[in-house]
Design an enzyme around this catalytic site. Structure first.
Site, PDB file in Angstrom:
ATOM      1  N   LYS A  64     -46.032  63.167  -6.597  1.00 19.94           N
ATOM      2  CA  LYS A  64     -45.097  63.517  -7.680  1.00 19.94           C
ATOM      3  C   LYS A  64     -45.807  63.805  -9.000  1.00 19.94           C
ATOM      4  O   LYS A  64     -45.170  64.235  -9.962  1.00 19.94           O
ATOM      5  CB  LYS A  64     -44.091  62.374  -7.880  1.00 19.94           C
ATOM      6  CG  LYS A  64     -43.335  61.984  -6.610  1.00 19.94           C
ATOM      7  CD  LYS A  64     -42.546  63.141  -6.040  1.00 19.94           C
ATOM      8  CE  LYS A  64     -41.876  62.787  -4.730  1.00 19.94           C
ATOM      9  NZ  LYS A  64     -40.851  61.756  -4.862  1.00 19.94           N
ATOM     10  N   ASP A 118     -36.781  53.281 -11.490  1.00 21.59           N
ATOM     11  CA  ASP A 118     -36.295  54.456 -10.767  1.00 21.59           C
ATOM     12  C   ASP A 118     -37.465  55.356 -10.401  1.00 21.59           C
ATOM     13  O   ASP A 118     -38.558  55.253 -10.971  1.00 21.59           O
ATOM     14  CB  ASP A 118     -35.302  55.221 -11.642  1.00 21.59           C
ATOM     15  CG  ASP A 118     -34.372  56.118 -10.837  1.00 21.59           C
ATOM     16  OD1 ASP A 118     -34.522  56.187  -9.599  1.00 21.59           O
ATOM     17  OD2 ASP A 118     -33.490  56.752 -11.447  1.00 21.59           O
ATOM     18  N   GLU A 173     -28.327  58.289 -13.963  1.00 19.12           N
ATOM     19  CA  GLU A 173     -29.655  57.704 -14.164  1.00 19.12           C
ATOM     20  C   GLU A 173     -30.037  57.713 -15.636  1.00 19.12           C
ATOM     21  O   GLU A 173     -30.531  56.719 -16.178  1.00 19.12           O
ATOM     22  CB  GLU A 173     -30.687  58.482 -13.333  1.00 19.12           C
ATOM     23  CG  GLU A 173     -30.548  58.266 -11.830  1.00 19.12           C
ATOM     24  CD  GLU A 173     -31.404  59.216 -11.013  1.00 19.12           C
ATOM     25  OE1 GLU A 173     -31.671  58.903  -9.838  1.00 19.12           O
ATOM     26  OE2 GLU A 173     -31.800  60.283 -11.539  1.00 19.12           O
TER      27      GLU A 173
END
Length: 327
Positions: free
Chosen positions: A213, A173, A195
């Site tokens: 990120k 993910d 998730e």
């Protein structure tokens, strides 16, 4: 030729300066001047200039000319331009890291958790490709959202749930923030409850991100999502703001679509589970993510928060210089 290249850059930057420039009708004439000059450049430079010009069809004349300027300067000076590369290839970076994670961590016969989001999309796509080609066989996937389930079904990926497959071999993910200790913020797409329950059941949790990120501390880099029950949601928001480990945060009710944290409607955003989302905004990094996670979890009204602390085993990072791995 180099002076012409610099001129193209300046023209492109000037045109990217604002809509007023375009409204006065100067864009078209400037575009003509740009490509007239580009025609005098060496063939290799012309090709790159045309790439920037072609981009104008997709992102507007100003953006296209700015890209043309950046591209020509990069070629003319004989150097790589990270700014130019990252501005036009973020999706390609996401694709590269998504594909690599599947290639490196997924094998035939595995039970795989499929994440949600713009990066996880490519991982799901890769699973579908490899099943279709026969490179992977007997893979069963557990999706973390309705969106991911729909994508997986369209690609012919067999799906299951934790009820029938309570242990996963691997979950893959994306994330919205990753700190130096590999703690995460997730939930920009509003799917962090599903998730987390899927990824906590995986033997290995692989996070796939582009370099934007990565951050020094959680909080200011990306608001921390918290899924809450609709009942007395204003009270819950005030309670969260008063938690000691979250001092200084502002709890903002997500409105419009739950799939992003940008306000694109007036009504409260509703998750796949029928709940609301608060986005916690911070001006300073969390001093203790573990304490913050614990205090959020113990707050009545909170369904699940977007702090994934100590969960990631591996983070695969795509940047303009290639792909790196942190563990």
């Amino acid at each position: 030729a180099l002076s012409d290249l610099r001129w193209l850059l300046q023209e492109g930057l000037a045109m990217s300066g604002g809509a007023a420039f375009l409204r006065r009708g100067w864009a078209l004439s400037a575009a003509r001047r740009s490509f007239a000059r580009a025609a005098r450049l060496p063939s290799s430079h012309q090709k790159v200039a045309r790439l920037g010009g072609s981009a104008s069809g997709a992102i507007g004349a100003a953006g296209g000319l700015a890209l043309a300027g950046f591209a020509c300067m990069a070629v003319g000076e004989g150097v790589r331009s990270p700014v130019f590369l990252s501005s036009v290839s973020q999706d390609e970076l996401k694709k590269q890291v998504g594909y690599k994670a599947i290639d490196d961590f997924v094998r035939s016969g595995m039970v795989v958790g499929l994440g949600t989001g713009s990066t996880a999309y490519f991982a799901v796509e890769r699973v579908g490709q490899k099943l279709k080609s026969g490179e992977l066989k007997d893979v069963v996937a557990i999706p973390t959202s309705k969106r991911t389930a729909e994508q997986a079904k369209s690609l012919g990926i067999p799906l299951a749930t934790l009820d029938t497959h309570p242990v996963l071999d691997v979950a893959i993910d994306g994330a919205d923030s990753v700190d130096p200790k590999l703690n995460l913020v997730k939930g920009g797409g509003g799917a962090h409850f599903r998730e987390k329950i899927v990824e906590a059941a995986a033997k290995t949790f692989v996070v796939i991100v582009d370099s934007s990120k990565m951050c020094d501390g959680l909080g200011p880099h990306f608001p921390i999502p918290v899924e809450i029950v609709p009942f007395c949601h204003e009270y819950t928001a005030k309670t969260i703001e008063a938690l000691p480990a979250l001092a200084g945060c502002k709890a903002v009710l997500r409105r419009g679509s739950a799939a992003n944290n940008k306000r694109d409607g007036d009504n409260p955003a509703v998750t796949d589970n029928g709940n609301y989302v608060l986005d916690l905004q911070f001006s300073a990094p969390l001093k203790d993510p573990v304490a913050a996670a614990q205090q959020l979890k113990s707050t009545i009204g909170v369904v699940e928060h977007g702090l994934f602390v100590g969960m990631a085993n591996t983070v695969v990072i795509a940047g303009t210089d290639g792909i790196s791995v942190k563990q």
